[in-house]
Design a protein around this motif. Structure first.
Motif, mmCIF file in Angstrom:
data_model
loop_
_atom_site.group_PDB
_atom_site.id
_atom_site.type_symbol
_atom_site.label_atom_id
_atom_site.label_comp_id
_atom_site.label_asym_id
_atom_site.label_seq_id
_atom_site.Cartn_x
_atom_site.Cartn_y
_atom_site.Cartn_z
ATOM 1 N N LEU A 1 0.832 -1.198 0.000
ATOM 2 C CA LEU A 1 0.000 0.000 0.000
ATOM 3 C C LEU A 1 0.869 1.252 0.000
ATOM 4 O O LEU A 1 2.003 1.244 0.486
ATOM 5 N N THR A 2 0.337 2.328 -0.539
ATOM 6 C CA THR A 2 1.004 3.615 -0.430
ATOM 7 C C THR A 2 0.714 4.196 0.949
ATOM 8 O O THR A 2 -0.109 3.660 1.716
ATOM 9 N N GLN A 3 1.365 5.300 1.282
ATOM 10 C CA GLN A 3 1.139 5.910 2.582
ATOM 11 C C GLN A 3 -0.314 6.371 2.720
ATOM 12 O O GLN A 3 -0.929 6.192 3.785
ATOM 13 N N ASP A 4 -0.877 6.941 1.668
ATOM 14 C CA ASP A 4 -2.266 7.392 1.739
ATOM 15 C C ASP A 4 -3.213 6.218 1.895
ATOM 16 O O ASP A 4 -4.200 6.291 2.661
ATOM 17 N N GLN A 5 -2.966 5.127 1.190
ATOM 18 C CA GLN A 5 -3.838 3.949 1.308
ATOM 19 C C GLN A 5 -3.746 3.342 2.694
ATOM 20 O O GLN A 5 -4.780 2.922 3.269
ATOM 21 N N ALA A 6 -2.531 3.290 3.270
ATOM 22 C CA ALA A 6 -2.378 2.753 4.624
ATOM 23 C C ALA A 6 -3.061 3.656 5.645
ATOM 24 O O ALA A 6 -3.693 3.177 6.604
ATOM 25 N N ARG A 7 -2.963 4.965 5.471
ATOM 26 C CA ARG A 7 -3.633 5.890 6.394
ATOM 27 C C ARG A 7 -5.146 5.720 6.340
ATOM 28 O O ARG A 7 -5.819 5.704 7.379
ATOM 29 N N ASN A 8 -5.692 5.570 5.139
ATOM 30 C CA ASN A 8 -7.139 5.366 5.019
ATOM 31 C C ASN A 8 -7.574 4.058 5.670
ATOM 32 O O ASN A 8 -8.662 3.982 6.267
ATOM 33 N N LEU A 9 -6.718 3.019 5.575
ATOM 34 C CA LEU A 9 -7.058 1.738 6.207
ATOM 35 C C LEU A 9 -7.102 1.858 7.719
ATOM 36 O O LEU A 9 -8.039 1.365 8.374
ATOM 37 N N VAL A 10 -6.089 2.536 8.306
ATOM 38 C CA VAL A 10 -6.067 2.733 9.755
ATOM 39 C C VAL A 10 -7.262 3.574 10.195
ATOM 40 O O VAL A 10 -7.931 3.288 11.195
ATOM 41 N N THR A 11 -7.574 4.626 9.451
ATOM 42 C CA THR A 11 -8.710 5.492 9.792
ATOM 43 C C THR A 11 -10.024 4.711 9.768
ATOM 44 O O THR A 11 -10.885 4.867 10.650
ATOM 45 N N LYS A 12 -10.171 3.859 8.763
ATOM 46 C CA LYS A 12 -11.406 3.067 8.644
ATOM 47 C C LYS A 12 -11.563 2.108 9.817
ATOM 48 O O LYS A 12 -12.681 1.950 10.361
ATOM 49 N N LYS A 13 -10.472 1.471 10.250
ATOM 50 C CA LYS A 13 -10.545 0.531 11.365
ATOM 51 C C LYS A 13 -10.818 1.250 12.688
ATOM 52 O O LYS A 13 -11.587 0.759 13.532
ATOM 53 N N LEU A 14 -10.193 2.410 12.880
ATOM 54 C CA LEU A 14 -10.403 3.134 14.138
ATOM 55 C C LEU A 14 -11.757 3.798 14.219
ATOM 56 O O LEU A 14 -12.231 4.146 15.324
ATOM 57 N N ALA A 15 -12.416 3.988 13.105
ATOM 58 C CA ALA A 15 -13.732 4.649 13.106
ATOM 59 C C ALA A 15 -14.770 3.852 13.876
ATOM 60 O O ALA A 15 -15.802 4.407 14.288
ATOM 61 N N HIS A 16 -14.503 2.537 14.064
ATOM 62 C CA HIS A 16 -15.442 1.727 14.844
ATOM 63 C C HIS A 16 -15.367 2.042 16.333
ATOM 64 O O HIS A 16 -16.291 1.705 17.089
ATOM 65 N N TYR A 17 -14.258 2.683 16.769
ATOM 66 C CA TYR A 17 -14.058 2.935 18.193
ATOM 67 C C TYR A 17 -13.902 4.427 18.514
ATOM 68 O O TYR A 17 -14.173 4.851 19.636
ATOM 69 N N ILE A 18 -13.466 5.203 17.550
ATOM 70 C CA ILE A 18 -13.233 6.631 17.771
ATOM 71 C C ILE A 18 -14.030 7.417 16.735
ATOM 72 O O ILE A 18 -14.026 7.080 15.550
ATOM 73 N N ARG A 19 -14.734 8.430 17.202
ATOM 74 C CA ARG A 19 -15.523 9.239 16.290
ATOM 75 C C ARG A 19 -14.603 10.174 15.496
ATOM 76 O O ARG A 19 -13.820 10.916 16.066
ATOM 77 N N ASN A 20 -14.752 10.106 14.180
ATOM 78 C CA ASN A 20 -13.987 10.955 13.251
ATOM 79 C C ASN A 20 -12.491 11.009 13.600
ATOM 80 O O ASN A 20 -11.938 12.068 13.909
ATOM 81 N N PRO A 21 -11.825 9.844 13.555
ATOM 82 C CA PRO A 21 -10.387 9.855 13.887
ATOM 83 C C PRO A 21 -9.590 10.595 12.825
ATOM 84 O O PRO A 21 -9.851 10.483 11.626
ATOM 85 N N LYS A 22 -8.643 11.372 13.298
ATOM 86 C CA LYS A 22 -7.722 12.081 12.393
ATOM 87 C C LYS A 22 -6.352 11.425 12.522
ATOM 88 O O LYS A 22 -5.736 11.498 13.584
ATOM 89 N N VAL A 23 -5.910 10.798 11.464
ATOM 90 C CA VAL A 23 -4.702 9.968 11.493
ATOM 91 C C VAL A 23 -3.656 10.569 10.560
ATOM 92 O O VAL A 23 -3.965 10.987 9.441
ATOM 93 N N THR A 24 -2.436 10.603 11.048
ATOM 94 C CA THR A 24 -1.281 10.962 10.228
ATOM 95 C C THR A 24 -0.358 9.751 10.154
ATOM 96 O O THR A 24 0.069 9.227 11.186
ATOM 97 N N LEU A 25 -0.077 9.306 8.938
ATOM 98 C CA LEU A 25 0.777 8.124 8.754
ATOM 99 C C LEU A 25 1.857 8.458 7.729
ATOM 100 O O LEU A 25 1.567 8.996 6.666
ATOM 101 N N ARG A 26 3.073 8.109 8.076
ATOM 102 C CA ARG A 26 4.188 8.282 7.141
ATOM 103 C C ARG A 26 5.224 7.209 7.427
ATOM 104 O O ARG A 26 5.248 6.606 8.513
ATOM 105 N N VAL A 27 6.060 6.994 6.432
ATOM 106 C CA VAL A 27 7.157 6.044 6.610
ATOM 107 C C VAL A 27 8.279 6.752 7.356
ATOM 108 O O VAL A 27 8.848 7.726 6.870
ATOM 109 N N GLN A 28 8.578 6.243 8.524
ATOM 110 C CA GLN A 28 9.602 6.872 9.354
ATOM 111 C C GLN A 28 11.004 6.392 8.977
ATOM 112 O O GLN A 28 11.962 7.168 9.024
#
Length: 384
Positions: free
Chosen positions: A155-182
């Motif tokens: 996955l690209t960084q944007d695709q991975a960020r969207n995946l994490v955001t989608k999974k956390l949406a079940h537990y956190i309302r409107n999660p704002k996620v920043t993902l990058r390759v460190q």
């Protein structure tokens, strides 16, 4: 006095038959018996090398140019491509931050020592920085709080960020996620040869083109041959001639490198031309980015020796796959220098200028009768 004069007279008479007999065994390279029609099928002494002699003519120059163009057309289409977004792979370290939820940060970020204000030594701080984040395991998976196991490899960084955001949406309302390759640790290329800093170069979010890789290695050294760059990919070698690519209108930046590629820049010393015989300065010459004409080789060697060189016998000896090929240029002919400029030399070619018959004759007598020839000639001059 009469006896001395008679001795000089007889010395001249004795030397003359020797001179005549030695004219056929003079030292030097001889090609008088080789014709253009000579081939390996002709009778020759066992173990002797019988090269093919080809006169340098306009027709030969045209045929040689056509052959060079065919040999230089290696298919490098597999190396060309457009820059793409970086894909996450196993070994990469991701930095994932969920805004307003510091408890979901990496283990080193939320560690107790930093929270307590403790001062860490540089080595510990470097190790903590490297461990901060989520490492993609060998299966391409990361473990993230609440989201669980996530397959992020490919996955690209944007695709991975969207995946994490989608999974956390079940537990956190409107999660704002920043993902990058460190830390980019999954892909790398190796740069070797005539570059300032050879070694491994990691592939990151900046597209790894051939020019980018050479630039990261500090650039090519003055001894580098820009026409001799080899790229090894999956066991296949691709020969890159930068000046030729630019001449054909191909941008070298369009050559995209892949993980595992090995780039080697050859040295100019590996493509030398050897000039010997009757030239002013016999020497080994380096080619200029893969190009050197016969005219340039003679010029850089000081030209044909006017006292001993035979301009009608300029040879280029080239080793082929089957048998040596000898090219002959008659530099005395009109337009010969123009043909010499159009004759392209190849690495390991030997340029040889033969000596004149008089020079060969003189050297033979000097070896057989050292110091006697000049005395005999002087005696003959004084005997009149």
């Amino acid at each position: 006095m009469q006896l001395k004069t008679d001795l000089r007279k007889w010395s001249v008479i004795a030397v003359m038959p020797i001179l005549a007999a030695c004219s056929s065994v003079s030292p030097g390279m001889h090609y008088a018996g080789i014709t253009e029609s000579a081939s390996s099928t002709d009778e020759a002494p066992e173990g002797a090398i019988k090269p093919i002699l080809k006169p340098i003519t306009p027709q030969l120059l045209k045929a040689e140019k056509s052959l060079r163009e065919k040999q230089a057309t290696q298919d490098i289409s597999k190396l060309l491509g457009q820059a793409k977004a970086y894909n996450i792979e196993s070994g990469d370290v991701l930095s994932i931050v969920v805004w307003d939820h510091p408890e979901l940060a990496g283990p080193a970020i939320a560690g107790a020592p930093a929270a307590a204000g403790m001062v860490m030594d540089p080595a510990t701080q470097t190790a903590a920085t490297q461990s901060a984040g989520f490492v993609v395991d060998q299966d391409g998976i990361i473990q993230f709080p609440y989201a669980g196991a996530l397959k992020v490899a490919g996955l690209t960084q944007d695709q991975a960020r969207n995946l994490v955001t989608k999974k956390l949406a079940h537990y956190i309302r409107n999660p704002k996620v920043t993902l990058r390759v460190q830390s980019y640790r999954s892909k790398r290329v190796y740069i070797d040869g005539e570059v300032k800093s050879p070694g491994l170069q990691p592939i990151n979010d900046i597209p790894m083109t051939l020019m980018e890789a050479l630039n990261r290695a500090g650039g090519m050294l003055p001894t580098a041959d820009q026409s001799q760059i080899m790229i090894n990919r999956s066991g296949t070698n691709y020969h890159i001639n930068l000046p030729q690519l630019v001449q054909k209108g191909v941008n070298p930046s369009s050559i995209m490198l892949s993980s595992g590629d090995v780039v080697r820049v050859l040295s100019r010393d590996e493509s030398k031309i050897f000039v010997s015989g009757e030239v002013t300065q016999p020497r080994a010459l380096t080619m200029h980015n893969g190009r050197l004409s016969l005219n340039e080789a003679l010029g850089e060697s000081g030209g044909i020796n006017p006292l001993s060189g035979d301009a009608s016998q300029v040879y280029v000896i080239r080793k082929s796959a089957t048998e040596p090929i000898v090219y002959r240029l008659d530099a005395k002919a009109p337009g010969a220098l123009a043909m010499a400029e159009g004759f392209e030399l190849q690495p390991k070619d030997v340029v040889y200028v033969a000596a004149t018959p008089l020079t060969n004759w003189n050297r033979t007598i000097s070896q057989i009768l050292p110091g006697q020839l000049s005395g005999a000639v002087g005696a003959g001059a004084g005997y009149k």
